[in-house]
Design a protein around this motif. Structure first.
Motif, PDB file in Angstrom:
ATOM      1  N   VAL A  16       0.837  -1.200   0.000  1.00  0.00           N
ATOM      2  CA  VAL A  16       0.000   0.000   0.000  1.00  0.00           C
ATOM      3  C   VAL A  16       0.868   1.245   0.000  1.00  0.00           C
ATOM      4  O   VAL A  16       1.841   1.346   0.758  1.00  0.00           O
ATOM      5  N   THR A  17       0.502   2.217  -0.845  1.00  0.00           N
ATOM      6  CA  THR A  17       1.240   3.475  -0.906  1.00  0.00           C
ATOM      7  C   THR A  17       0.558   4.576  -0.097  1.00  0.00           C
ATOM      8  O   THR A  17       1.237   5.450   0.453  1.00  0.00           O
ATOM      9  N   HIS A  18      -0.777   4.557  -0.051  1.00  0.00           N
ATOM     10  CA  HIS A  18      -1.532   5.593   0.641  1.00  0.00           C
ATOM     11  C   HIS A  18      -2.626   4.946   1.486  1.00  0.00           C
ATOM     12  O   HIS A  18      -3.217   3.939   1.084  1.00  0.00           O
ATOM     13  N   THR A  19      -2.894   5.545   2.620  1.00  0.00           N
ATOM     14  CA  THR A  19      -3.985   5.072   3.460  1.00  0.00           C
ATOM     15  C   THR A  19      -4.473   6.212   4.320  1.00  0.00           C
ATOM     16  O   THR A  19      -3.900   7.313   4.326  1.00  0.00           O
TER      17      THR A  19
ATOM     18  N   ASP B  98       6.792  -5.189   6.397  1.00  0.00           N
ATOM     19  CA  ASP B  98       7.657  -4.207   5.742  1.00  0.00           C
ATOM     20  C   ASP B  98       6.757  -3.068   5.304  1.00  0.00           C
ATOM     21  O   ASP B  98       6.009  -3.181   4.336  1.00  0.00           O
ATOM     22  N   LEU B  99       6.832  -1.957   6.020  1.00  0.00           N
ATOM     23  CA  LEU B  99       5.951  -0.815   5.763  1.00  0.00           C
ATOM     24  C   LEU B  99       6.664   0.301   5.004  1.00  0.00           C
ATOM     25  O   LEU B  99       6.162   1.427   4.941  1.00  0.00           O
ATOM     26  N   SER B 100       7.797  -0.004   4.424  1.00  0.00           N
ATOM     27  CA  SER B 100       8.545   1.017   3.693  1.00  0.00           C
ATOM     28  C   SER B 100       7.822   1.465   2.430  1.00  0.00           C
ATOM     29  O   SER B 100       8.160   2.504   1.851  1.00  0.00           O
ATOM     30  N   CYS B 101       6.816   0.700   1.993  1.00  0.00           N
ATOM     31  CA  CYS B 101       6.054   1.061   0.792  1.00  0.00           C
ATOM     32  C   CYS B 101       5.111   2.233   1.029  1.00  0.00           C
ATOM     33  O   CYS B 101       4.699   2.916   0.079  1.00  0.00           O
ATOM     34  N   VAL B 102       4.765   2.494   2.289  1.00  0.00           N
ATOM     35  CA  VAL B 102       3.758   3.518   2.596  1.00  0.00           C
ATOM     36  C   VAL B 102       4.363   4.906   2.423  1.00  0.00           C
ATOM     37  O   VAL B 102       5.376   5.241   3.033  1.00  0.00           O
ATOM     38  N   GLU B 103       3.714   5.707   1.588  1.00  0.00           N
ATOM     39  CA  GLU B 103       4.182   7.063   1.318  1.00  0.00           C
ATOM     40  C   GLU B 103       3.406   8.107   2.098  1.00  0.00           C
ATOM     41  O   GLU B 103       3.937   9.181   2.402  1.00  0.00           O
TER      42      GLU B 103
END
Length: 463
Positions: free
Chosen positions: A276-279, A302-307
């Motif tokens: 996921v990139t946005h939440t 691994d939450l490095s994908c969240v922008e």
């Protein structure tokens, strides 16, 4: 957009802010039907993923959403629904709700997202929906198959309730109604301060301008975006996000609200599994996630994908932000992903903080600032006489822009009471402008007077 001028503005620097102009790309859709028809390219980008309670998933591309919406529209028309009619949507899952919403859009109907409280435990919520149904002259209710009996019991034995599965099995209706930009596309339900439900009119123009503002301010663009939502789809934030994501050709991953509240770890699982990139998250849910991480065994997330995580629906407490970011740091979540924001069902988004740093969340600050106006929005802070107050002074927050509702359905007195003579919508919120940013203090009626001092209930709650 230049800041508005007003004769009531004092000579000091006024509490008056304007977002940048809303830049509309050439050929931008003028109605919501055009958005879905453009998004529904076979094999095109984006779509919807509904995560089930058992961990299973239902995935639909926008072409599949369109195909199902056309079948639902055929079923609605077979039941006598015509352009301009209201239809209440009682569906919690994305695979039921979104085709139903888009069927209403294609048919020129006024969609009223209004889910009954889960389990029927919220009597006040159920009563509000009953009152809204009555105020709309008992319209057809589209309900998830498993909730049909509960809906009939909550409304009336003779209520016209159409099961979502039955509608979706109908023959497709390919004809769509050519709506005008200022036609009402949705009626959003809000409780208001009196408990009496308000039916907020949202036009195609309102919603599309809100979509464009969100795409611009929330970082949704022509690239691969996956947005995770867990709020009920009839909630303003989730409803608006679903439209903006379709307009951007992005993917919506939806978790059931009850599943997240019962097991906060499933939100973390979904962030990791779907990259996921946005939440979005509320202050309450960030507290919930931080507490879960403190008590649960370490996961392999691994939450490095969240922008970006948009803090929505309620003010963000400084200590909540700090605790959440501290707990998620070991899993690769960046320290700058939180974006406090401010919006209402009547307006869509109003303000968003462009950059959030832990240093901004000082321990002495009860709530962090919500930022500057998003594109196309102006806001001001006024006193009891409607005069713009100097920056640094508290007052009522008022806004205007193309995303703001034209008024309320079925309540001829409420609309003029909610707008000033010069066209500003009164939010009922109390705020203060600091520099170029707005901070919310509370609701106008949420003030306790203790020993001569005004205390906002949000300050008491934070303590």
């Amino acid at each position: 957009m230049e800041a508005a001028t007003d004769a009531t503005v004092p000579s000091e620097q006024p509490s008056l802010l304007a977002g940048p102009p809303l830049s509309l790309p050439a050929g931008v859709p003028e109605t919501l039907a055009e958005v879905l028809l453009r998004a529904a390219v076979p094999g095109g980008p984006g779509g919807v993923v509904q995560v089930q309670g058992d961990g299973g998933e239902v995935a639909l591309g926008y072409d599949a959403v369109l195909a199902r919406a056309r079948r639902v529209l055929g079923g609605l028309r077979a039941r006598g629904v015509r352009p301009g009619d209201a239809v209440l949507l009682q569906a919690r899952s994305a695979e039921d709700f979104l085709p139903a919403l888009w069927a209403c859009v294609l048919g020129g109907l006024m969609a009223g997202p209004a889910s009954l409280p889960a389990g029927g435990e919220d009597e006040a919520g159920a009563r509000q929906i009953l009152e809204a149904w009555a105020a709309l002259d008992r319209p057809l209710v589209l309900a998830a198959d498993e909730h049909v009996a509960a809906v009939r019991a909550a409304l009336a034995a003779d209520a016209l309730v159409a099961p979502a599965g039955e509608l979706a099995a109908h023959a497709r209706d390919e004809a769509w109604h050519p709506a005008a930009p200022d036609d009402v596309a949705a009626l959003l339900l809000s409780s208001g301060t009196t408990g009496r439900p308000k039916l907020i009119r949202r036009t195609h123009r309102n919603l599309l301008r809100a979509c464009q503002a969100s795409i611009s301010s929330a970082g949704l663009g022509a690239r691969s975006i996956t947005f995770l939502s867990w709020l009920p789809l009839d909630h303003n934030a989730a409803f608006s996000s679903s439209l903006a994501l379709a307009a951007a050709g992005a993917t919506l991953v939806h978790l059931r609200t009850r599943d997240v509240l019962e097991n906060p770890g499933c939100w973390l699982d979904a962030l990791h599994r779907h990259r996921v990139t946005h939440t979005g998250a509320t202050n309450y849910s960030l507290d919930l996630f931080a507490a879960h991480l403190a008590a649960a065994p370490a996961g392999a997330w691994d939450l490095s994908c969240v922008e970006r995580i948009t803090a929505t629906a309620e003010p963000l407490a400084a200590r909540t932000a700090r605790a959440f970011l501290d707990r998620t740091a070991p899993y690769g979540l960046r320290r700058d992903v939180l974006r406090p924001s401010y919006g209402m069902s009547e307006t869509g988004g109003i303000a968003r903080l462009a950059e959030f740093r832990l240093g901004d969340a000082d321990g002495d600050d009860t709530f962090v600032e919500v930022g500057s106006p998003i594109p196309g929005i102006e806001l001001r802070v006024v006193d009891a006489e409607g005069r713009v107050v100097p920056r640094g002074s508290e007052g009522r927050v008022q806004v205007r822009g193309e995303t703001v509702t034209p008024g309320y359905q079925g309540d001829p007195e409420l609309t003029p009471a909610s707008f000033t003579a010069d066209g500003w919508f009164d939010t009922g919120d109390v705020g203060v402008v600091r520099g170029e940013s707005l901070a919310l203090v509370g609701r106008d009626k949420d003030v306790l007077i203790v020993n001569g001092h005004n205390l906002h209930t949000r300050e008491v709650e934070a303590v």
